[in-house]
Design a protein around this motif. Structure first.
Motif, PDB file in Angstrom:
ATOM      1  N   THR A   1       0.701  -1.222   0.050  1.00 47.67           N
ATOM      2  CA  THR A   1       0.025   0.084  -0.138  1.00 47.67           C
ATOM      3  C   THR A   1       0.878   1.215  -0.020  1.00 47.67           C
ATOM      4  O   THR A   1       0.326   2.348  -0.331  1.00 47.67           O
ATOM      5  CB  THR A   1      -0.888   0.058   1.205  1.00 47.67           C
ATOM      6  OG1 THR A   1      -0.287  -0.376   2.404  1.00 47.67           O
ATOM      7  CG2 THR A   1      -2.164  -0.861   0.915  1.00 47.67           C
TER       8      THR A   1
ATOM      9  N   VAL B   1       2.798   2.291  -2.320  1.00 51.23           N
ATOM     10  CA  VAL B   1       2.930   2.601  -3.479  1.00 51.23           C
ATOM     11  C   VAL B   1       1.697   2.595  -4.085  1.00 51.23           C
ATOM     12  O   VAL B   1       1.494   3.004  -5.462  1.00 51.23           O
ATOM     13  CB  VAL B   1       4.075   1.653  -4.473  1.00 51.23           C
ATOM     14  CG1 VAL B   1       5.378   1.869  -3.856  1.00 51.23           C
ATOM     15  CG2 VAL B   1       3.638   0.519  -4.471  1.00 51.23           C
ATOM     16  N   THR B   2       0.549   2.128  -3.645  1.00 50.06           N
ATOM     17  CA  THR B   2      -0.708   2.101  -4.395  1.00 50.06           C
ATOM     18  C   THR B   2      -1.900   2.857  -3.759  1.00 50.06           C
ATOM     19  O   THR B   2      -2.897   2.979  -4.292  1.00 50.06           O
ATOM     20  CB  THR B   2      -1.291   0.387  -4.367  1.00 50.06           C
ATOM     21  OG1 THR B   2      -1.443   0.138  -2.827  1.00 50.06           O
ATOM     22  CG2 THR B   2      -0.177  -0.330  -4.817  1.00 50.06           C
ATOM     23  N   SER B   3      -1.822   3.525  -2.594  1.00 52.84           N
ATOM     24  CA  SER B   3      -2.831   4.034  -1.802  1.00 52.84           C
ATOM     25  C   SER B   3      -2.391   5.280  -1.293  1.00 52.84           C
ATOM     26  O   SER B   3      -1.201   5.748  -0.977  1.00 52.84           O
ATOM     27  CB  SER B   3      -3.237   3.060  -0.604  1.00 52.84           C
ATOM     28  OG  SER B   3      -3.498   1.636  -1.413  1.00 52.84           O
ATOM     29  N   ASP B   4      -3.306   6.039  -0.855  1.00 47.35           N
ATOM     30  CA  ASP B   4      -3.251   7.378  -0.161  1.00 47.35           C
ATOM     31  C   ASP B   4      -3.087   7.040   1.226  1.00 47.35           C
ATOM     32  O   ASP B   4      -4.171   6.631   1.907  1.00 47.35           O
ATOM     33  CB  ASP B   4      -4.582   8.277  -0.420  1.00 47.35           C
ATOM     34  CG  ASP B   4      -4.502   9.426   0.241  1.00 47.35           C
ATOM     35  OD1 ASP B   4      -4.332   9.794   1.390  1.00 47.35           O
ATOM     36  OD2 ASP B   4      -4.605  10.469  -0.383  1.00 47.35           O
TER      37      ASP B   4
ATOM     38  N   VAL C   1      -7.445   3.332  -2.527  1.00 50.97           N
ATOM     39  CA  VAL C   1      -6.334   2.644  -3.437  1.00 50.97           C
ATOM     40  C   VAL C   1      -6.510   3.699  -4.435  1.00 50.97           C
ATOM     41  O   VAL C   1      -7.553   3.900  -4.993  1.00 50.97           O
ATOM     42  CB  VAL C   1      -6.728   1.310  -4.008  1.00 50.97           C
ATOM     43  CG1 VAL C   1      -5.859   0.967  -4.946  1.00 50.97           C
ATOM     44  CG2 VAL C   1      -6.674   0.210  -2.855  1.00 50.97           C
ATOM     45  N   THR C   2      -4.989   4.237  -4.906  1.00 49.87           N
ATOM     46  CA  THR C   2      -5.220   5.282  -5.804  1.00 49.87           C
ATOM     47  C   THR C   2      -4.589   4.870  -7.112  1.00 49.87           C
ATOM     48  O   THR C   2      -4.717   5.355  -8.097  1.00 49.87           O
ATOM     49  CB  THR C   2      -4.325   6.578  -5.272  1.00 49.87           C
ATOM     50  OG1 THR C   2      -3.026   6.107  -4.860  1.00 49.87           O
ATOM     51  CG2 THR C   2      -5.041   7.195  -4.341  1.00 49.87           C
ATOM     52  N   ASN C   3      -3.892   3.747  -6.866  1.00 51.10           N
ATOM     53  CA  ASN C   3      -2.944   3.518  -8.370  1.00 51.10           C
ATOM     54  C   ASN C   3      -4.094   2.613  -9.363  1.00 51.10           C
ATOM     55  O   ASN C   3      -4.712   1.594  -8.733  1.00 51.10           O
ATOM     56  CB  ASN C   3      -1.945   2.365  -7.972  1.00 51.10           C
ATOM     57  CG  ASN C   3      -1.148   1.885  -9.251  1.00 51.10           C
ATOM     58  OD1 ASN C   3      -1.956   0.885  -9.621  1.00 51.10           O
ATOM     59  ND2 ASN C   3      -0.129   2.426  -9.681  1.00 51.10           N
ATOM     60  N   GLU C   4      -4.246   3.069 -10.609  1.00 48.35           N
ATOM     61  CA  GLU C   4      -5.263   2.433 -11.223  1.00 48.35           C
ATOM     62  C   GLU C   4      -5.012   0.838 -11.708  1.00 48.35           C
ATOM     63  O   GLU C   4      -6.061   0.280 -11.874  1.00 48.35           O
ATOM     64  CB  GLU C   4      -5.405   3.444 -12.777  1.00 48.35           C
ATOM     65  CG  GLU C   4      -5.854   4.703 -12.352  1.00 48.35           C
ATOM     66  CD  GLU C   4      -7.305   4.656 -11.774  1.00 48.35           C
ATOM     67  OE1 GLU C   4      -8.093   4.116 -11.930  1.00 48.35           O
ATOM     68  OE2 GLU C   4      -7.386   5.695 -10.980  1.00 48.35           O
ATOM     69  N   ASP C   5      -3.760   0.508 -11.767  1.00 46.09           N
ATOM     70  CA  ASP C   5      -3.538  -0.899 -12.379  1.00 46.09           C
ATOM     71  C   ASP C   5      -3.962  -1.611 -10.972  1.00 46.09           C
ATOM     72  O   ASP C   5      -4.445  -2.774 -10.934  1.00 46.09           O
ATOM     73  CB  ASP C   5      -2.090  -1.118 -12.474  1.00 46.09           C
ATOM     74  CG  ASP C   5      -1.547  -0.248 -13.880  1.00 46.09           C
ATOM     75  OD1 ASP C   5      -2.481  -0.074 -14.695  1.00 46.09           O
ATOM     76  OD2 ASP C   5      -0.521  -0.260 -14.091  1.00 46.09           O
ATOM     77  N   THR C   6      -3.643  -1.294  -9.959  1.00 45.87           N
ATOM     78  CA  THR C   6      -3.912  -1.987  -8.717  1.00 45.87           C
ATOM     79  C   THR C   6      -5.337  -1.860  -8.313  1.00 45.87           C
ATOM     80  O   THR C   6      -5.978  -3.041  -7.964  1.00 45.87           O
ATOM     81  CB  THR C   6      -3.201  -1.264  -7.367  1.00 45.87           C
ATOM     82  OG1 THR C   6      -1.933  -1.388  -7.543  1.00 45.87           O
ATOM     83  CG2 THR C   6      -3.516  -2.067  -6.113  1.00 45.87           C
ATOM     84  N   LYS C   7      -6.242  -0.986  -8.778  1.00 40.33           N
ATOM     85  CA  LYS C   7      -7.767  -0.926  -8.537  1.00 40.33           C
ATOM     86  C   LYS C   7      -8.210  -2.209  -9.615  1.00 40.33           C
ATOM     87  O   LYS C   7      -9.241  -2.544  -9.103  1.00 40.33           O
ATOM     88  CB  LYS C   7      -8.304   0.490  -8.978  1.00 40.33           C
ATOM     89  CG  LYS C   7      -8.373   1.372  -8.075  1.00 40.33           C
ATOM     90  CD  LYS C   7      -9.041   2.635  -8.409  1.00 40.33           C
ATOM     91  CE  LYS C   7      -8.595   3.943  -7.472  1.00 40.33           C
ATOM     92  NZ  LYS C   7      -9.385   5.217  -8.173  1.00 40.33           N
TER      93      LYS C   7
END
Length: 182
Positions: A146, A148-151, A157-163
């Motif tokens: 998280t 690198v993927t989340s606020d 979750v802010t990373n589009e690929d992770t979403k």
């Protein structure tokens, strides 16, 4: 329609685990019934209370029993699952012989700001679920870093690929759960 219970191992507001859970839920079929269960209010499990359970135990057990499938998202605390999550697992699996988790499917995800993304908590949770006769979906394995993927403030979750990955896992879990739901 399948009824999903979401159990976040984190009890803090705007938790990263809840953010990951919401991203998974986004992939469930439209119209799915989703209930985020509260575990932070459960008194510590005590077998002496089995004869006269606290209302919190009874309510939680009823919510777990009413679900068709479970989505677990846990952080890692000291290389294991948080105490609140272990307590919730214990409360709904007792008194002995009255395990309301049994026979149902689950999706397991872990998250951490560390490089191993909660992998030890993830596998500890899976080990407990095996004993509780919960059928955890094997793939994909969901270890989310998280940092690198989340606020970090909102938990989202802010990373589009992770979403997209997490929503895809949610959709896959819906298909997996059909094997267990009438």
């Amino acid at each position: 329609m399948t009824k999903y219970a979401v159990i976040s191992g984190s009890t803090r507001q705007n938790s990263l685990s809840e953010g990951v859970a919401k991203a998974i839920v986004a992939g469930l079929p439209e119209g799915s019934e989703v209930n985020f269960l509260e575990i932070g209010n459960l008194p510590l499990y005590n077998q002496d209370l089995d004869a006269n359970s606290p209302a919190e135990y009874d309510e939680f057990r009823a919510q777990v029993a009413a679900a068709d499938a479970y989505i677990f998202v846990t952080p890692e605390h000291n290389r294991n699952i948080p105490a609140a999550l272990k307590n919730a697992l214990d409360v709904a699996s007792r008194p002995w012989g009255q395990n309301v988790w049994a026979g149902k499917p689950a999706l397991v995800a872990s998250q951490s700001i560390g490089g191993i993304s909660g992998v030890l908590a993830h596998h500890s949770l899976r080990q407990t679920l095996v004993f509780l006769d919960v059928h955890a979906m094997a793939q994909p394995e969901l270890y989310i870093n998280t940092s690198v993927t989340s606020d970090m403030e909102t938990g989202e979750v802010t990373n589009e690929d992770t979403k997209a990955f997490l929503a895809s896992a949610g959709a896959g879990f819906a298909e997996y759960a059909k094997k267990f739901v009438d």
